[in-house]
Enzyme design. Sequence first.
Site, PDB file in Angstrom:
ATOM      1  N   SER A  60       0.799  -1.238   0.000  1.00 12.33           N
ATOM      2  CA  SER A  60       0.000   0.000   0.000  1.00 12.33           C
ATOM      3  C   SER A  60       0.826   1.280   0.000  1.00 12.33           C
ATOM      4  O   SER A  60       0.251   2.373  -0.028  1.00 12.33           O
ATOM      5  CB  SER A  60      -0.965  -0.002   1.188  1.00 12.33           C
ATOM      6  N   LYS A  63      -0.094   3.664  -2.679  1.00 11.36           N
ATOM      7  CA  LYS A  63      -1.141   4.686  -2.569  1.00 11.36           C
ATOM      8  C   LYS A  63      -0.563   6.088  -2.368  1.00 11.36           C
ATOM      9  O   LYS A  63      -1.277   7.081  -2.550  1.00 11.36           O
ATOM     10  CB  LYS A  63      -2.105   4.327  -1.440  1.00 11.36           C
ATOM     11  N   SER A 122      -6.208   3.268   4.156  1.00  7.25           N
ATOM     12  CA  SER A 122      -5.556   2.482   3.098  1.00  7.25           C
ATOM     13  C   SER A 122      -6.599   1.733   2.271  1.00  7.25           C
ATOM     14  O   SER A 122      -6.428   0.569   1.906  1.00  7.25           O
ATOM     15  CB  SER A 122      -4.536   1.494   3.693  1.00  7.25           C
TER      16      SER A 122
END
Length: 434
Positions: A60, A63, A122
Amino acid sequence: MKFIISLIATLCFFVSAISHAALLNISPDSVEAEAWTILDSQTGQTIASYNADLQRAPASLTKMMVGYIALKDIQAGKLNRNEILTATAVVKTVMWDESQMYLKEGDQISIDQLLAGLIIMSANDAAVTLAEKISGSVPQFVERMNQEAQALGMTHTHFQNPAGITMPEHYSTATDLAKLSQALVNETPEYLNYSKQPSFTYNQRFHRATNLLLKMDPTVDGLKTGYTRAAGYNLAVTANRLSMDPNMPNRRLIVVVMGTKSAVKRAEVAHQLMNLAYTYTRNEVALPGKQLLAELPVVKSTLKMFKVETKQPALITTSLADQSYSIDLNQFDQTTQRIMLDTGNGLMQSIEPLPETQTHVNVEVTERQLTAPLEKMMQLATVNVYQNDQLIRTILIEDQVDIEEANIFQKFINWLFSLFSTHSTDVKLYPIGK
């Protein structure tokens, strides 16, 4: 700080082929992570690293790129933070076991809420919804992600999705993710207003931020956690602290750790690396603002000499540790913020940061003279900064050069003047003050 100045005129652009030395010699065996790096966000210098160019699954941390693109578009007026979107069928592509806000097709949600969900929760459904909004489709957004990565110099990164799902051609490195982190804090600092939040609630679903350092250290205000089975536990973290020198701006460091064993371990390792770097490095002024470096002769113009000077002060990060031995991270005491060594008689000795640094500056001027007419951005000098005879930073001096060509009458006057003038046509060099 001692400066030894050497200015050399050459006929071509200077390209450094020497790797910049690490500022802290940290033993990789003492750091419980598969790859890691410490970066000073203001100078862009790498303080220390290990396996930093090894391609790994970013999970993640991906992101961060989604947030970077969204915030850039908000700054450019292409996206409105307060705009309310209607969630589309793209949210159905998110699997039940993925992190999400649990958006359903037809739900109303603002860009601001999506950014909070993306960064704090997230949420994968926030990632794909923003991707579709910004680029029209997820595949087109992934193309944008890779374009932005290349523009940032993330040369060992390739994205296949906006959420960080493990895929064969979805990878990055600690170095590249540190570059992305640097872009976030320097270009889109609004990101930190999201990443420093300890929790976020959407549609009666409460989520506590997984960056454990937010509640352990008040100077920490970002950036992103990540985990998949393939990646392990990843963390990109930043802190903003007062400088040792009250005349210097606050220092912001970035640490990226990849492939740790747990959420607790990634926080522990990243915090140790960050505190060690704050204690045993510092920022100094290498070049003052408006520092005149040289004057270049100009031909075919009424302008005789062109000034090569700095526009803004240039900072460098220097080491305050003895580089002759390797630092064992386990010997860094988090309470005293010092390396503690066993003297052999049962007593522990505190290793204090060095009070002074020995640096010298080498300035290489890239042009012997300038010929009018000129109207372009030019690299005029390269400044190499050394500490203990190791290259630690290269600073490029660039400027917009606008020089008009003299008319025929002015050229004739210049020619007459040159017959009786003792004016030098050599590069004029200036020493650099502290």
